[in-house]
Write a protein that holds these residues in place. Structure first.
Motif, PDB file in Angstrom:
ATOM      1  N   ARG A 176       9.278   3.928  -0.272  1.00 58.19           N
ATOM      2  CA  ARG A 176       8.877   4.530   1.001  1.00 58.19           C
ATOM      3  C   ARG A 176       9.735   5.734   1.395  1.00 58.19           C
TER       4      ARG A 176
ATOM      5  N   LYS B  34       3.992   4.440  -2.466  1.00 54.68           N
ATOM      6  CA  LYS B  34       3.863   3.012  -2.126  1.00 54.68           C
ATOM      7  C   LYS B  34       5.006   2.176  -2.699  1.00 54.68           C
TER       8      LYS B  34
ATOM      9  N   THR C 270       3.458  -0.628   6.848  1.00 50.55           N
ATOM     10  CA  THR C 270       3.746   0.712   6.305  1.00 50.55           C
ATOM     11  C   THR C 270       2.487   1.361   5.738  1.00 50.55           C
ATOM     12  N   THR C 271       1.456   0.570   5.467  1.00 49.81           N
ATOM     13  CA  THR C 271       0.203   1.143   4.947  1.00 49.81           C
ATOM     14  C   THR C 271      -0.672   1.700   6.068  1.00 49.81           C
TER      15      THR C 271
ATOM     16  N   ASN D 217       9.359 -11.323   7.756  1.00 51.40           N
ATOM     17  CA  ASN D 217       8.687 -11.893   6.568  1.00 51.40           C
ATOM     18  C   ASN D 217       7.416 -12.680   6.933  1.00 51.40           C
TER      19      ASN D 217
ATOM     20  N   ASP E  21       5.863  -6.677   7.502  1.00 52.71           N
ATOM     21  CA  ASP E  21       6.625  -5.419   7.417  1.00 52.71           C
ATOM     22  C   ASP E  21       6.073  -4.499   6.326  1.00 52.71           C
ATOM     23  N   LYS E  22       5.644  -5.118   5.220  1.00 51.12           N
ATOM     24  CA  LYS E  22       5.094  -4.325   4.108  1.00 51.12           C
ATOM     25  C   LYS E  22       3.713  -3.774   4.486  1.00 51.12           C
TER      26      LYS E  22
ATOM     27  N   ARG F  13       9.495   1.292   5.806  1.00 50.75           N
ATOM     28  CA  ARG F  13       9.644  -0.166   5.950  1.00 50.75           C
ATOM     29  C   ARG F  13      10.855  -0.510   6.821  1.00 50.75           C
TER      30      ARG F  13
ATOM     31  N   GLN G 288      10.685  -2.744  10.162  1.00 48.12           N
ATOM     32  CA  GLN G 288      11.511  -3.945  10.320  1.00 48.12           C
ATOM     33  C   GLN G 288      12.333  -3.885  11.612  1.00 48.12           C
TER      34      GLN G 288
ATOM     35  N   GLU H 161      -0.318 -11.004   3.398  1.00 48.21           N
ATOM     36  CA  GLU H 161       0.637  -9.904   3.178  1.00 48.21           C
ATOM     37  C   GLU H 161       1.802 -10.055   4.156  1.00 48.21           C
ATOM     38  N   ARG H 162       3.002  -9.677   3.727  1.00 47.84           N
ATOM     39  CA  ARG H 162       4.142  -9.632   4.650  1.00 47.84           C
ATOM     40  C   ARG H 162       3.881  -8.573   5.697  1.00 47.84           C
TER      41      ARG H 162
END
Length: 301
Positions: free
Chosen positions: A196, A193, A22-23, A52, A18-19, A30, A34, A15-16
């Protein structure tokens, strides 16, 4: 400074960063994540990475959230509609279009700027950006808001919100004709999701309960009263969309083709709480703003 540590499991591999981050917390956008990564506040196994970066099994992510920069909030002579005031609390009828407290892009003209000019004593629990602010209503939502003048009052009002003993009733115009005269929407709300910047009904969200009563039905719209049991971000707007009756004019959760109003047709009409010092039960009511009155008159025609 807040510090967090996370270990990557098999499901999270590739998984990236930054993404993925957020979870971990629905409050982290996001864009914010970042920025933390670019500023070097996020490390993976002790090293800084790019936004990334794709996480690997057993990576150890560490985050240090820096203390927010102190911003000078300037008092401004803004004409406020003060419904009630004493040495502990202020109740304000906020006009639609006014932001409650300073934030990026809105450092002046906010309710807080006006309050700081009006009275020098506001509680300091939320710091310089949100002095006295116990709860918020959206920029384009009009209506009643309670503000604490000291920390004791602030803590009392926050406790009442947590205990769900405050009375918060809103009036709204919704798309569609609601068949039930009364109803309760019980659906958890968290960050969307896919977007954001928005909220949504989601399994990982926090409990949210809204009670509604139909006041009047029109050909394609319903005038409705909503009472909050909980107070999640955008709660009424999200819940009404969830049951298929989004609010008229809502730019985020409603259809593009809607009534002629700039922002959602939503008004915080009744506010009740127990006074922090006297323990007296106070209830205030604010009349509908002219924009919503005119819409109702047009719909009745």
């Amino acid at each position: 400074m807040e510090q967090y540590e996370f270990k990557i499991n098999e499901e999270q591999v590739s998984e990236r960063i930054d993404k993925l981050m957020t979870t971990f917390n629905p409050e982290w956008s996001r864009t914010q994540v970042q920025q933390w990564i670019k500023d070097g506040n996020v490390t993976v196994n002790g090293d800084t990475v790019k936004t990334n970066y794709k996480v690997q099994l057993n990576d150890r992510l560490e985050l240090e959230i820096p203390e927010p920069e102190l911003l000078e909030v300037e008092p401004e002579p803004i004409n406020l509609d003060i419904v009630y005031e004493d040495e502990d609390v202020i109740v304000v009828n906020k006009p639609r279009g006014m932001v409650v407290h300073p934030a990026p892009g809105h450092y002046s003209g906010t309710l807080v700027n006006g309050l700081m000019y009006h009275c020098k004593d506001l509680s300091g629990i939320n710091g310089v950006i949100r002095p006295g602010i116990v709860h918020r209503i959206d920029k384009d939502t009009s209506g009643l808001l309670m503000v604490a003048k000291n920390d004791v009052a602030h803590e009392s009002l926050v406790e009442q919100l947590k205990a769900k003993t405050t009375k918060r009733i809103y009036k709204a115009i919704a798309h569609g004709v609601i068949a039930h005269d009364v109803g309760t929407i019980e659906a958890p709300i968290g960050r969307d999701k896919k977007d954001r910047q928005s909220m949504a009904v989601t399994e990982e969200g926090r409990d949210a309960v809204t009670h509604f009563t139909v006041l009047e039905r029109f050909e394609n719209f319903t005038y409705v009263q909503c009472e909050l049991e909980t107070g999640r971000t955008h709660q009424i707007r999200v819940h009404m969309k969830y049951i298929g009756f989004p609010l008229a004019g809502d730019p985020k959760y409603g259809p593009k083709k809607t009534l002629d109003i700039d922002g959602q047709a939503l008004h915080a009409s009744v506010l009740g709480f127990v006074h922090p010092r006297t323990k007296e039960e106070l209830v205030f009511e604010a009349p509908l703003p002219q924009e919503i009155v005119k819409l109702l008159e047009e719909l009745r025609r």
